[in-house]
Motif scaffolding. Structure first.
Motif, PDB file in Angstrom:
ATOM      1  N   ASP A  74      -4.638  -3.983  -4.829  1.00  0.00           N
ATOM      2  CA  ASP A  74      -5.001  -3.914  -6.255  1.00  0.00           C
ATOM      3  C   ASP A  74      -6.142  -2.925  -6.473  1.00  0.00           C
ATOM      4  OD1 ASP A  74      -3.064  -5.779  -6.789  1.00  0.00           O
ATOM      5  OD2 ASP A  74      -4.439  -7.491  -6.792  1.00  0.00           O
ATOM      6  N   TYR A  75      -7.117  -2.962  -5.573  1.00  0.00           N
ATOM      7  CA  TYR A  75      -8.266  -2.058  -5.709  1.00  0.00           C
ATOM      8  C   TYR A  75      -7.829  -0.594  -5.608  1.00  0.00           C
ATOM      9  CZ  TYR A  75     -12.556   0.440  -4.514  1.00  0.00           C
ATOM     10  OH  TYR A  75     -13.574   1.350  -4.484  1.00  0.00           O
ATOM     11  N   LEU A  76      -6.967  -0.293  -4.640  1.00  0.00           N
ATOM     12  CA  LEU A  76      -6.531   1.097  -4.460  1.00  0.00           C
ATOM     13  C   LEU A  76      -5.667   1.565  -5.628  1.00  0.00           C
ATOM     14  CD1 LEU A  76      -5.674   1.094  -0.641  1.00  0.00           C
ATOM     15  CD2 LEU A  76      -7.607   2.203  -1.765  1.00  0.00           C
ATOM     16  N   ASN A  77      -4.880   0.679  -6.187  1.00  0.00           N
ATOM     17  CA  ASN A  77      -4.088   1.066  -7.356  1.00  0.00           C
ATOM     18  C   ASN A  77      -4.974   1.373  -8.553  1.00  0.00           C
ATOM     19  OD1 ASN A  77      -1.551   0.842  -6.109  1.00  0.00           O
ATOM     20  ND2 ASN A  77      -1.468  -1.365  -6.474  1.00  0.00           N
ATOM     21  N   LYS A  78      -6.094   0.667  -8.671  1.00  0.00           N
ATOM     22  CA  LYS A  78      -7.028   0.922  -9.769  1.00  0.00           C
ATOM     23  C   LYS A  78      -7.946   2.107  -9.470  1.00  0.00           C
ATOM     24  CE  LYS A  78      -7.151  -3.954 -11.142  1.00  0.00           C
ATOM     25  NZ  LYS A  78      -7.999  -5.170 -11.242  1.00  0.00           N
ATOM     26  N   ASN A  79      -8.129   2.402  -8.174  1.00  0.00           N
ATOM     27  CA  ASN A  79      -9.024   3.502  -7.771  1.00  0.00           C
ATOM     28  C   ASN A  79      -8.266   4.448  -6.840  1.00  0.00           C
ATOM     29  OD1 ASN A  79     -11.915   2.374  -8.706  1.00  0.00           O
ATOM     30  ND2 ASN A  79     -10.731   0.699  -7.822  1.00  0.00           N
TER      31      ASN A  79
ATOM     32  N   PHE B  22       5.491  -5.767   2.411  1.00  0.00           N
ATOM     33  CA  PHE B  22       4.294  -5.225   1.751  1.00  0.00           C
ATOM     34  C   PHE B  22       4.181  -3.715   1.954  1.00  0.00           C
ATOM     35  CE2 PHE B  22      -0.147  -3.900   2.175  1.00  0.00           C
ATOM     36  CZ  PHE B  22      -0.675  -4.294   0.947  1.00  0.00           C
ATOM     37  N   LEU B  23       4.412  -3.261   3.162  1.00  0.00           N
ATOM     38  CA  LEU B  23       4.290  -1.828   3.452  1.00  0.00           C
ATOM     39  C   LEU B  23       5.355  -1.012   2.725  1.00  0.00           C
ATOM     40  CD1 LEU B  23       3.557  -1.912   7.303  1.00  0.00           C
ATOM     41  CD2 LEU B  23       1.933  -1.719   5.419  1.00  0.00           C
ATOM     42  N   LEU B  24       6.535  -1.589   2.557  1.00  0.00           N
ATOM     43  CA  LEU B  24       7.616  -0.863   1.883  1.00  0.00           C
ATOM     44  C   LEU B  24       7.331  -0.660   0.395  1.00  0.00           C
ATOM     45  CD1 LEU B  24      10.804  -2.455   3.501  1.00  0.00           C
ATOM     46  CD2 LEU B  24      10.005  -0.107   3.753  1.00  0.00           C
ATOM     47  N   LYS B  25       6.613  -1.582  -0.207  1.00  0.00           N
ATOM     48  CA  LYS B  25       6.433  -1.514  -1.662  1.00  0.00           C
ATOM     49  C   LYS B  25       5.089  -0.912  -2.075  1.00  0.00           C
ATOM     50  CE  LYS B  25       4.325  -6.070  -2.421  1.00  0.00           C
ATOM     51  NZ  LYS B  25       4.397  -7.355  -3.138  1.00  0.00           N
ATOM     52  N   THR B  26       4.161  -0.670  -1.130  1.00  0.00           N
ATOM     53  CA  THR B  26       2.829  -0.224  -1.524  1.00  0.00           C
ATOM     54  C   THR B  26       2.716   1.282  -1.733  1.00  0.00           C
ATOM     55  OG1 THR B  26       2.187  -0.126   0.804  1.00  0.00           O
ATOM     56  CG2 THR B  26       1.646  -2.135  -0.417  1.00  0.00           C
ATOM     57  N   TYR B  27       3.420   2.072  -0.923  1.00  0.00           N
ATOM     58  CA  TYR B  27       3.322   3.535  -0.969  1.00  0.00           C
ATOM     59  C   TYR B  27       1.870   4.003  -0.817  1.00  0.00           C
ATOM     60  CZ  TYR B  27       7.953   2.843  -2.989  1.00  0.00           C
ATOM     61  OH  TYR B  27       9.237   2.452  -3.212  1.00  0.00           O
ATOM     62  N   LEU B  28       1.148   3.367   0.109  1.00  0.00           N
ATOM     63  CA  LEU B  28      -0.268   3.684   0.300  1.00  0.00           C
ATOM     64  C   LEU B  28      -0.549   4.154   1.724  1.00  0.00           C
ATOM     65  CD1 LEU B  28      -1.886   0.657  -1.597  1.00  0.00           C
ATOM     66  CD2 LEU B  28      -1.750   3.019  -2.390  1.00  0.00           C
ATOM     67  N   ALA B  29       0.406   4.865   2.334  1.00  0.00           N
ATOM     68  CA  ALA B  29       0.241   5.274   3.730  1.00  0.00           C
ATOM     69  C   ALA B  29      -0.987   6.139   3.924  1.00  0.00           C
ATOM     70  CB  ALA B  29       1.495   6.010   4.210  1.00  0.00           C
ATOM     71  N   ASP B  30      -1.362   6.926   2.897  1.00  0.00           N
ATOM     72  CA  ASP B  30      -2.542   7.788   3.019  1.00  0.00           C
ATOM     73  C   ASP B  30      -3.815   7.072   2.602  1.00  0.00           C
ATOM     74  OD1 ASP B  30      -1.689   7.606   0.393  1.00  0.00           O
ATOM     75  OD2 ASP B  30      -2.452   9.583  -0.148  1.00  0.00           O
ATOM     76  N   LYS B  31      -3.707   5.777   2.260  1.00  0.00           N
ATOM     77  CA  LYS B  31      -4.876   5.047   1.778  1.00  0.00           C
ATOM     78  C   LYS B  31      -5.176   3.795   2.584  1.00  0.00           C
ATOM     79  CE  LYS B  31      -6.123   7.602  -1.706  1.00  0.00           C
ATOM     80  NZ  LYS B  31      -7.449   8.265  -1.726  1.00  0.00           N
ATOM     81  N   LEU B  32      -4.323   3.441   3.556  1.00  0.00           N
ATOM     82  CA  LEU B  32      -4.536   2.221   4.334  1.00  0.00           C
ATOM     83  C   LEU B  32      -4.410   2.499   5.825  1.00  0.00           C
ATOM     84  CD1 LEU B  32      -2.733  -0.774   2.558  1.00  0.00           C
ATOM     85  CD2 LEU B  32      -5.164  -0.511   2.996  1.00  0.00           C
ATOM     86  N   ALA B  33      -5.234   1.824   6.607  1.00  0.00           N
ATOM     87  CA  ALA B  33      -5.114   1.814   8.065  1.00  0.00           C
ATOM     88  C   ALA B  33      -5.280   0.367   8.519  1.00  0.00           C
ATOM     89  CB  ALA B  33      -6.164   2.716   8.712  1.00  0.00           C
ATOM     90  N   PHE B  34      -4.784   0.071   9.716  1.00  0.00           N
ATOM     91  CA  PHE B  34      -4.817  -1.304  10.221  1.00  0.00           C
ATOM     92  C   PHE B  34      -5.437  -1.320  11.619  1.00  0.00           C
ATOM     93  CE2 PHE B  34      -1.546  -1.192   7.040  1.00  0.00           C
ATOM     94  CZ  PHE B  34      -1.644  -2.422   6.393  1.00  0.00           C
TER      95      PHE B  34
END
Length: 640
Positions: free
Chosen positions: A477-482, A509-521
């Motif tokens: 949610d935070y990354l979608n807002k920022n 979750f990974l399939l629907k987020t489209y945040l590969a450049d914004k998340l690491a694990f």
């Protein structure tokens, strides 16, 4: 561009140039030949017709004249014949009715062939009878030349395509060993060496394969020797040779690591006076044998599953570190510990609950030195009072039961009172942030429960899966807002690593987020040791969706880290205990760990950095990034 593409491009270019040059040469020669033939034929036909006309003209035979003209006008090159009698008669014109063949204008112009008109005088030897004019049109020659070149270009292109296909096939067949070498070199860079076995008849490639196999064997041996050397260094520098327990240096590193992580800890100091008396009575060999037996007893499964580390500090002193500050858990461990010690005393016919003392201390906020001092004070108090153990009563007592704590944590996960923070991980040259590591605090009893203490509670009450899902949803949610935020790194708990339910949830979750450049694990080294296959599967899932993966607390156990060959992380974070290296021994281990990771092309990040001198130290070792309180954390949201 690949080598095959470069070679194929060269062959295609060479084929095109060959076609163009051949066509140009043939065109030029053919055009010149056609020009000469046109000139010769125009002269020959004009002279022949002029010689045949006098007899016809003198007899004024119109029919024969028409037949003669028709014979010549039917020739391909002749387009018009004009006869103008000099004495009597009218001017006569014959024109060809052959259909014109289509030829591009640019080609007709390029040939240089033009309409040629020849005029000759017709005479019987002494009298000029008529004027003969013949027009020669080169269109037929141009059309024939065009068709010839079209056929030539077609044959040349067909031959060129054949050559290109054959060259491509042969090149791929010959360079199969190169593709195999490329894959094996990539694997070798990640520590996985397999000799190439693809057969080739090309001597140069065979020599290259042999060279690779030899070099690969050397690199593999070197990488394995690094791992073996790390294990040998741990045994030599961090393990007591008599009891086979870790020594003071190893214990201090572990204690510093957990305290720097703000984890609630409990420390038990055990002073075994009976061991000193055994040496005086039976000699050091018997004493050493008792030390080995005691070391084995203290590391048995019933105790090892609870404590983090047990170490020999001096000739008769042992330290036991538990990563918990819960009173009930500590009392349960204390009962088991006393049972084990008394069993060892009975085995050598000594009275139980005599000849040893225990000092116990707990902390949530103390530094390493402070916790050690509190435990030592408790030990000295137990010796003065001749008590088996002493547990200071002024420690903060947790009034909540386990069920009440579980309710507090569940309430935090469902109603969002958790405060999320992010600690920047900076590039070593301070150019940009690699990412920011997310952690959580919880407001309890008018104070903040630190990230380490919170995770301890989460693990204790088996809420890791719910916690990770909660944090990931909040971060998403935070990354979608920022959308312009730095990449955020999420540390996955051991429970989630081993959970198939979380694996399925994360996949969706990974399939629907489209945040590969914004998340690491990240996962901790403890999680990797606990279930390496589950970590490998989790990393494969995450990396398959384009997300980066890493290992936290890298090298905490100062032991073999060969697991990175199997899980292949994108980066590792050195254990926070190395951030405050206290001796040359720490320096040796740090350099070994950094070299092992860099040798496998894994990014190394130093942690626990608080001073610029620490940053410079890890910079010159080759660490590509750093994090710590030298870079203040930021609040991600209000947690409301």
């Amino acid at each position: 561009m690949t080598l095959h593409q470069r070679v194929l491009s060269f062959v295609v270019a060479a084929t095109v140039v060959t076609v163009l040059v051949t066509t140009a040469v043939v065109f030029q020669l053919s055009a010149e030949q056609r020009k000469q033939q046109q000139q010769q034929q125009s002269n020959l036909l004009s002279k022949t017709l002029a010689e045949a006309l006098p007899a016809v003209l003198e007899q004024s035979d119109g029919q024969r004249l028409t037949q003669l003209a028709s014979q010549f006008i039917s020739m391909p090159q002749v387009s018009q014949i004009t006869i103008e009698p000099m004495l009597s008669g009218e001017r006569q014109v014959w024109e060809s009715d052959r259909p014109a063949m289509h030829v591009p204008n640019w080609f007709a112009t390029a040939t240089g062939l033009t309409v040629n008109t020849t005029s000759v005088s017709v005479s019987n030897g002494w009298t000029q009878l008529a004027k003969l004019t013949m027009t020669f049109d080169p269109h037929q020659d141009i059309a024939e030349l065009w068709q010839r070149l079209v056929r030539l270009v077609g044959w040349l292109l067909a031959a060129g395509v054949t050559v290109i296909v054959a060259a491509s096939f042969m090149f791929r067949r010959v360079t199969v060993p190169l593709g195999d070498l490329s894959q094996r070199l990539t694997s070798l860079g990640h520590g996985d060496f397999h000799p190439t076995q693809v057969a080739t008849s090309v001597s140069d490639l065979s020599a290259l394969q042999n060279a690779f196999n030899l070099a690969g064997q050397q690199v593999a041996r070197m990488q394995q020797s690094q791992q073996d050397e790390l294990a040998r260094l741990r045994d030599k520098l961090m393990v007591d040779p008599v009891s086979r327990l870790p020594n003071r240096g190893y214990f201090q590193h572990q204690l510093q690591s957990f305290i720097n992580d703000e984890v609630g800890c409990s420390l038990i100091l055990l002073e075994a006076d009976w061991l000193s008396r055994l040496r005086a009575r039976y000699g050091y060999q018997y004493r050493d044998q008792c030390w080995r037996l005691l070391g084995e007893a203290l590391t048995q499964e019933s105790l090892a599953s609870t404590h983090q580390v047990v170490a020999r500090l001096s000739h008769n002193e042992i330290a036991i570190l538990l990563v918990t500050d819960e009173e009930k858990a500590l009392r349960r461990y204390l009962r088991q510990l006393l049972r084990v010690i008394n069993q060892e005393l009975e085995n050598i016919s000594l009275p139980v609950n005599q000849g040893f003392h225990l000092g116990i201390a707990q902390t949530r906020t103390d530094e390493t030195v402070g916790l050690m001092a509190k435990a030592d004070n408790a030990l000295q108090h137990a010796k003065r009072q001749n008590e088996v153990y002493f547990w200071p009563t002024d420690e903060q007592v947790d009034s909540r039961t386990r069920e009440q704590w579980r309710h507090v944590l569940l309430d935090a996960l469902h109603k969002n009172p958790l405060a999320l923070y992010a600690q920047p991980v900076r590039h070593r040259d301070n150019q940009y942030n690699w990412h920011q590591e997310v952690y959580a605090h919880l407001w309890v009893d008018d104070s903040w429960l630190s990230a380490g203490q919170l995770l301890n509670r989460i693990e204790m009450y088996a809420l890791g899966e719910e916690f990770d899902i909660h944090v990931l949803n909040r971060v998403s949610d935070y990354l979608n807002k920022n959308p312009h935020s730095d990449k955020l790194a999420i540390n996955i708990t051991i429970e989630s690593v081993q959970s198939q339910t979380f694996y399925d949830w994360l996949s969706h979750f990974l399939l629907k987020t489209y945040l590969a450049d914004k998340l690491a694990f990240e996962v901790s080294e403890k999680a990797v040791h606990a279930d390496p296959e589950a970590c490998k599967a989790l990393f494969r899932l995450i990396r398959g969706q384009g997300f980066a993966v890493g290992v936290d607390h890298f090298g905490r156990n100062m032991d073999n880290v060969d697991y990175i060959k199997n899980i292949e992380p994108d980066y590792v974070k050195l254990d926070i205990g190395f951030g405050q290296q206290s001796s040359g021994v720490d320096d040796v281990f740090i350099r070994m760990l950094v070299n092992i990771a860099l040798g496998r092309e894994i990014t190394v990040i130093a942690t626990g950095i608080e001073q610029s001198e620490q940053h410079q130290y890890f910079h010159q070792l080759g660490c590509q990034g750093y994090q710590g309180y030298i870079l203040p954390p930021i609040r991600l949201d209000s947690g409301e």
